[in-house]
Design an enzyme around this catalytic site. Structure first.
Site, short mmCIF file in Angstrom:
data_model
loop_
_atom_site.label_atom_id
_atom_site.label_comp_id
_atom_site.label_asym_id
_atom_site.label_seq_id
_atom_site.Cartn_x
_atom_site.Cartn_y
_atom_site.Cartn_z
N HIS A 813 0.85 -1.19 0.00
CA HIS A 813 0.00 0.00 0.00
C HIS A 813 0.89 1.25 0.00
O HIS A 813 1.58 1.52 0.98
CB HIS A 813 -0.91 -0.01 1.24
CG HIS A 813 -1.93 -1.09 1.20
ND1 HIS A 813 -2.31 -1.80 2.32
CD2 HIS A 813 -2.64 -1.59 0.17
CE1 HIS A 813 -3.22 -2.70 1.96
NE2 HIS A 813 -3.44 -2.59 0.67
N GLU A 816 1.42 3.80 2.84
CA GLU A 816 1.95 3.33 4.12
C GLU A 816 3.47 3.42 4.14
O GLU A 816 4.18 2.41 4.23
CB GLU A 816 1.44 1.91 4.40
CG GLU A 816 -0.07 1.90 4.56
CD GLU A 816 -0.71 0.52 4.52
OE1 GLU A 816 -1.95 0.46 4.62
OE2 GLU A 816 0.01 -0.47 4.39
N HIS A 910 3.00 -3.34 6.95
CA HIS A 910 1.97 -2.35 6.60
C HIS A 910 1.99 -1.18 7.57
O HIS A 910 2.72 -1.19 8.56
CB HIS A 910 0.58 -2.99 6.65
CG HIS A 910 0.25 -3.85 5.47
ND1 HIS A 910 -0.67 -3.48 4.54
CD2 HIS A 910 0.74 -5.05 5.10
CE1 HIS A 910 -0.75 -4.43 3.61
NE2 HIS A 910 0.09 -5.40 3.93
N GLU A 995 1.64 -4.33 11.37
CA GLU A 995 1.05 -3.00 11.23
C GLU A 995 1.80 -2.02 12.12
O GLU A 995 1.94 -2.23 13.32
CB GLU A 995 -0.42 -3.02 11.66
CG GLU A 995 -1.31 -3.95 10.84
CD GLU A 995 -1.79 -3.31 9.55
OE1 GLU A 995 -1.36 -2.16 9.26
OE2 GLU A 995 -2.58 -3.95 8.83
ZN LIG Z 1 -1.83 -1.72 4.38
#
Ligand SMILES: [Zn+2]
Length: 1161
Positions: A813, A816, A910, A995
């Site tokens: 992504h 990010e 992420h 994350e």
């Molecule tokens: Zn992500």
């Protein structure tokens, strides 16, 4: 006792329903009143469950039919009905069933002149209207006309009655048909005038509840379109905007202010975004599928559900949310069972053999290095320290001015000679290996120290080594770097040298050695090869020049009280005073000429560089700009990431920026997160830093919406504003603002170049290959990192080949960027000379794809690739043409599995925009089934709980990591993410998404602090440490390795312990959500009106101290000063005990209302 009470209550209720004896009824009512003290709910709910509402309604029907009605019974009955009714969810239905609506309404009509009775009737009316159907019936039967007659015209007489009527009216207006009726009868204008009258006359703010009640009426009416139109036509915006100004300074008036602002926001006419098309202004023709572009439009029903982030829903419906989350859990055991199958054409797998050359490498040259190379290697080794691998302590984190350099090495016990952790990169012009001049090196260190000193003191005068920067004339000079002159720098041709490049070269010489693992020259060389859709010709200064983490972390921003309403009112002012709005487009990506060159006193914007994302800038007021982000390529959504240049600013002026096309429902910007800013002048003065910046930050729904005409996405999509103010540090500076610390594709590529150059080739096996080309034609690198075998001996070669694989990826992504900084930390650690890294390399072979979505990153996307797809939703069936990086990453994983070498750990890095801390998502069958409340017998399912080991380790060793934030649930909506597919199809037990927050930490060492690149990189290196410990705990390894590791890790633990002890005082567990002084109502749709239960109880309470029915506040009598308690006592003593009842009366507090017998009818 409880049973007795129950049976007693049931006897009371059934007697109440059947008895016609007035005294009996009165007594029962007295007992009930006493049993149910004001302000408590538990007993009332109990009574409701025993049929209390029905009994009271029955008694009401009976009593009201008597002619003339007996008010001594009716009053306590109505009061009880109001109190019970407001807590009975089905009260409206029960009223209808008992056919009591007309009774209540006619009671009210008959008592128009008797305000005490009337007030009681209105309370019940209000409670009935909380049920929409009952409210509608009441509306049809003329309830609103009646109420309107009571409340208007403005008068301060009979305040209690007026209040009850207004509140009943507000309840009635929750019904849309009632609202329509009210608009048609012209009540809206009447309510507005009445509100104005109250506002003007209530100078000492004694009647806040009345004013708010009127606003609630308006709030409900304007829920319908017709209501909003009429409101606008009646100058509603102007009236509320003007009146609310008087309320802002007084906190007591917040209920008024907040309700008024809700109405203003709701009624602000919707507008499409001021752009021609809502889709991205970049598009990309997709291979082999001419329809592909349109096929993505609005196709993602779940466009809000963010990658691994929890799908975001309206926060108003929290109950619904948790239910839906559970509903999303996969409960089909067959689907959950990890069952590796080779779901890949076998003939395709062959191509990946070339990506695993380590397995067939012969290492012929292993012992044949020249002396010269050895010297070089040793030199490099001693110079390349590992800035990201040490744990800063609380002092270094919390106290500005702390110098990292000396701290780090003291902590890790390294040679003091290495104190300043700088990578003295080779002379820029030469890309080949070079020999070091010891004198050069010495000078570097001295300069570096001076630099550090100047940072420590914040004393610019001391940074004399850095004063030779050129005057920043219009901030333009540096642009020349990227013009034709930069060729000179890169391919140094003798005749082509010009002055500016000399200057730049000079500057680079002076400053750039201070930034580890960064080289402007490498950056430029890489940037020139990047293929972008717009064909970028410029480079953003921060990416080129480099970024050095500041010596301290910034705490989360404290939210100023009332910041959002001030901003919203500022927005409304545009509508009220359109003359003040400049409304000039000062930047437009689509019309390059339209940048108002001659416009006076306005900022200049620019975004055409890698990862840049600004589509349009509109000057709203002198120091205020609306900004519109470009959507993802081939997509009409995903506006969140921003990165742009701004210049020509004035000093000490707060500029307000509004990013007006954000899409997420809420943001960490509401909870202490700041954006980041980079100043070119600061950089040239030796502080090349992205810093957290911005004040008065908030994030709220605005009045822009998606228009179908502009080719918008999902219908009715709303936009959100991120607003912030910035005071720039210098006059006429060039600054960059971004959503988060940028990290471009060229940053990554040049970083890899530097790592490769600086590694110790004798120890580090490093191989960089191209996984595949992206759609946009950029290579997606694949790295293989492990330890070189100790020798050519077969034992060593065998050990080399049998190391288990670890597979890491990041940045699928593009928005990010935090994931890239974590990856940077991982990579630097992996190739570093740190003994732990050395050991770790001997344990695993690392396969790393540091950027899975280069095109998205390059073109400034937030979420998608050039195909407009979220690549982390393509893992089930990636398309080789449209999703090449995913297709080949999956292919490589399948290949590894096919040769029996599936990775033991898989992790996809992420960033998370809604949560704090760093944490892992993993996969567990049992935890999923338990969470879903599944009835499956989980005893039959065997599951290795090894998936929990790594997060538990990280919780101990990584300061930003929090185990409690981890989750191991498998959601249906995530079935096509890397984590779930790798777990299920490749049978990888430890398959994770990591994350990292954009904001900061709620626990541990960094509690209350926003994360910087330093902390993110540290996370990356600590992840590696975690892997080593995992290896020692979970996999077979040699004794030698164990001993080495034990020695090293003891040391490591000591450091960790010390650090955590030093901050233990501040690491008490708290809520995940940082505190916020203001209840954030970022969403205009909020329908909470405050706690109605308590309000009505309070009204009744107040009314009990009100002796003579119609005496007003103003004319207080002596009796009125008596407390209600005293009054109760008075009445009780004067009431003769009833002889006609055999009920178990435990209280003598009867017939409070008998005192009203004598009141005038
Ligand atoms: Zn992500």
């Amino acid at each position: 006792m409880a049973e007795q009470e129950a049976s007693g209550l049931q006897v009371l209720l059934s007697t109440l329903q059947t008895s016609c004896d007035k005294d009996v009824i009165l007594n029962i009512l007295g007992v009930l009143t006493n049993l149910l003290p004001l302000g408590t709910s538990r007993r009332i709910h109990y009574m409701i469950s025993k049929g209390g509402s029905e009994a009271l309604l029955q008694a009401l029907t009976t009593t009201a039919q008597a002619e003339p009605p007996d008010h001594s019974t009716l009053l306590p009955l109505l009061q009880l009905l109001a109190r019970v009714g407001q807590r009975d969810r089905k009260f409206g239905l029960k009223v209808q069933k008992a056919e009591a609506t007309d009774i209540i309404l006619s009671l009210a009509r008959r008592n128009l002149g008797h305000y005490l009775h009337l007030t009681h009737c209105l309370w019940v009316l209000r409670v009935c209207a909380s049920n929409v159907t009952t409210g509608t019936t009441l509306g049809i039967n003329g309830a609103m006309e009646l109420l309107f007659k009571i409340i208007s015209p403005y008068s301060k007489r009979h305040i209690r009655t007026v209040r009850a009527a207004i509140e009943a009216l507000a309840a009635l207006l929750k019904s849309k048909s009632n609202s329509r009726r009210a608009v048609n009868r012209g009540y809206l204008g009447g309510l507005l005038r009445l509100y104005q009258d109250w506002h003007q006359n209530d100078v000492s703010n004694n009647y806040i509840y009345i004013r708010r009640g009127l606003l609630l009426c308006l709030k409900h009416i304007t829920n319908i379109q017709q209501g909003r139109e009429t409101f606008l036509g009646s100058q509603g915006m102007e009236i509320l905007f003007t009146t609310v100004q008087d309320c802002l300074s007084c906190k007591n008036l917040d209920p008024i202010t907040n309700t008024a602002i809700q109405i203003l926001r709701k009624c602000y006419p919707k507008e499409p975004l001021p752009v021609e098309t809502e889709g991205s202004c970049y598009s990309f023709p997709l291979p082999g599928n001419s329809n592909a572009e349109s096929s993505h439009e609005g196709s993602e029903g779940d466009y809000e559900s963010d990658g691994e982030e929890e799908s975001e829903k309206d926060l108003d419906s929290e109950d619904v949310e948790s239910k839906e989350e559970d509903y999303d859990l996969e409960t089909d055991v067959n689907k959950l069972r990890s069952r590796p199958v080779l779901d890949w054409p076998e003939e395709e797998l062959g191509q990946y053999e070339a990506m695993c050359q380590e397995l067939s490498h012969k290492f012929q040259d292993l012992e044949s290095e020249s002396e010269e190379e050895k010297i070089l290697e040793d030199r490099t080794e001693s110079l390349l320290s590992t800035p990201s691998h040490f744990i800063p302590n609380a002092t270094s984190v919390k106290h500005p001015g702390y110098v990292w350099g000396s701290q780090s090495m003291a902590e890790t016990g390294q040679d003091p000679g290495e104190k300043v952790f700088k990578v003295p990169l080779q002379s820029w012009a030469k890309m080949k290996k070079c020999k070091w001049d010891p004198a050069d090196e010495k000078r570097d260190i001295v300069e570096g120290t001076q630099d550090a000193d100047s940072c420590e003191d914040g004393d610019s005068a001391r940074s004399h080594t850095l004063t030779m920067h050129p005057p920043l004339k219009e901030g333009d000079w540096y642009k020349k770097i990227f013009g034709p002159d930069c060729e000179v720098l890169i391919n140094s041709s003798p005749g082509g040298r010009r002055e500016s490049s000399d200057m730049v070269a000079n500057l680079l010489e002076k400053h750039q050695r201070n930034i580890p693992f960064h080289s402007p020259h490498f950056y430029l060389a890489r940037a020139k090869c990047v293929k972008s859709i717009p064909g970028y010709k410029d480079v953003a200064f921060p990416d080129f020049w480099g970024h050095q983490p500041p010596p301290y972390s910034k705490p989360m921003l404290e939210r100023k009280y009332g910041v959002q309403r001030d901003k919203v009112l500022d927005d409304v002012r545009r509508l009220i005073q359109p003359g003040d709005v400049i409304g000039r487009t000062v930047f437009d990506l689509e019309k390059h000429s339209d940048s108002s060159p001659g416009a006076p006193a306005c900022l200049k914007f620019f975004s055409e560089f890698e990862s840049g994302n600004l589509r349009k800038a509109i000057q709203v007021r002198e120091f205020e700009y609306d900004l519109i982000m470009n959507g993802d390529v081939n997509s009409n959504q995903h506006h969140q990431w921003f990165y742009f240049e701004v210049r020509d600013m004035k000093l000490a002026v707060p500029y307000r920026f509004n990013v007006i096309n954000c899409e997420k429902l809420n943001s960490q910007f509401n909870y202490g997160m700041q954006l980041v800013m980079y100043s070119v002048k600061e950089a040239l003065q030796g502080r090349p830093r992205w810093l957290r910046a911005g004040q008065d930050i908030c994030y709220y729904k605005n009045h822009y919406c998606c228009s179908a005409a502009a080719g918008g996405g999902p219908r009715g999509k709303c936009y959100y504003t991120l607003t912030f103010s910035i005071k720039f540090p210098h006059e006429d500076d060039v600054c960059y603002l971004a959503y988060h610390y940028p990290y471009t594709y060229s940053s990554m590529m040049s970083h890899l170049d530097i790592l490769e150059q600086n590694r110790n080739p004798k120890k580090v096996y490093w191989r960089q290959q191209t996984l595949c080309q992206t759609l946009g034609g950029n290579p997606c690198p694949l790295l293989t990192i492990t330890a070189m075998p100790d020798s050519k001996k077969s034992d060593d070669l065998e050990q080399f080949c049998s190391r288990p694989y670890v597979f890491l990826m990041a940045r699928v992504h593009p928005g990010e960027s935090n994931a890239s900084w974590v990856m940077k930390g991982t990579l630097e650690f992996l190739v570093s000379k740190d003994p732990i890294a050395d050991l770790l390399r001997k344990c695993f072979i690392f396969k790393i794809i540091p950027m899975l979505n280069p095109d998205g990153v390059i073109n400034g996307n937030h979420r998608c690739s050039l195909s407009g797809d979220d690549l982390n939703r393509q893992w089930l069936t990636p398309n080789p043409q449209l999703h090449p990086t995913i297709y080949h990453a999956k292919g490589l994983l399948h290949y590894l599995r096919s040769i029996g070498r599936a990775p033991v750990v898989f992790c996809d890095y992420h960033g998370h925009s809604q949560k704090n801390n760093v944490f892992l998502y993993g996969c567990s069958i049992k935890e999923t089934l338990w969470q879903a409340g599944c009835m499956v017998d989980t005893a039959d399912i065997t599951e290795d709980v090894g998936y929990r080991t790594l997060p538990k380790i990280l919780d101990k060793v990584a300061p930003a990591f929090v185990m409690n934030s981890c989750s191991f649930l498998v959601e249906k909506s995530r079935e096509s993410t890397a984590r779930v597919v790798v777990w299920k199809e490749m049978g990888v037990l430890r398959s994770y998404t990591m994350e990292s927050t954009y904001c900061g930490c709620s626990h541990g060492l960094y509690k209350g602090l926003q994360l910087g690149t330093q902390e993110l990189e540290e996370m990356g290196s600590k992840f590696c440490l975690g892997l080593l410990i995992l290896h020692l705990k979970s996999f077979p390894c040699s004794k030698k390795l164990m001993v080495q590791a034990a020695l090293l890790l003891d040391l490591e633990e000591e450091i960790t312990d010390r650090v955590q002890r030093s901050c233990s005082s501040s690491s008490l567990e708290t809520d995940d959500e940082p505190p916020c002084v203001e209840e954030i109502d970022y969403n205009t749709d909020s329908c909470s009106d405050g706690d109605g239960d308590l309000e009505l109880d309070q009204e009744i309470q107040e009314c009990l101290s009100w002796v003579e029915g119609d005496v007003e506040d103003e004319g207080a009598t002596t009796e009125q000063t008596c407390s209600s308690k005293a009054l109760r006592g008075l009445y009780i003593s004067s009431q003769p005990a009833s002889s006609s009842t055999a009920l178990p009366l435990r209280s003598a507090a009867l017939g409070l209302y008998s005192g009203f017998k004598s009141s005038p009818a």
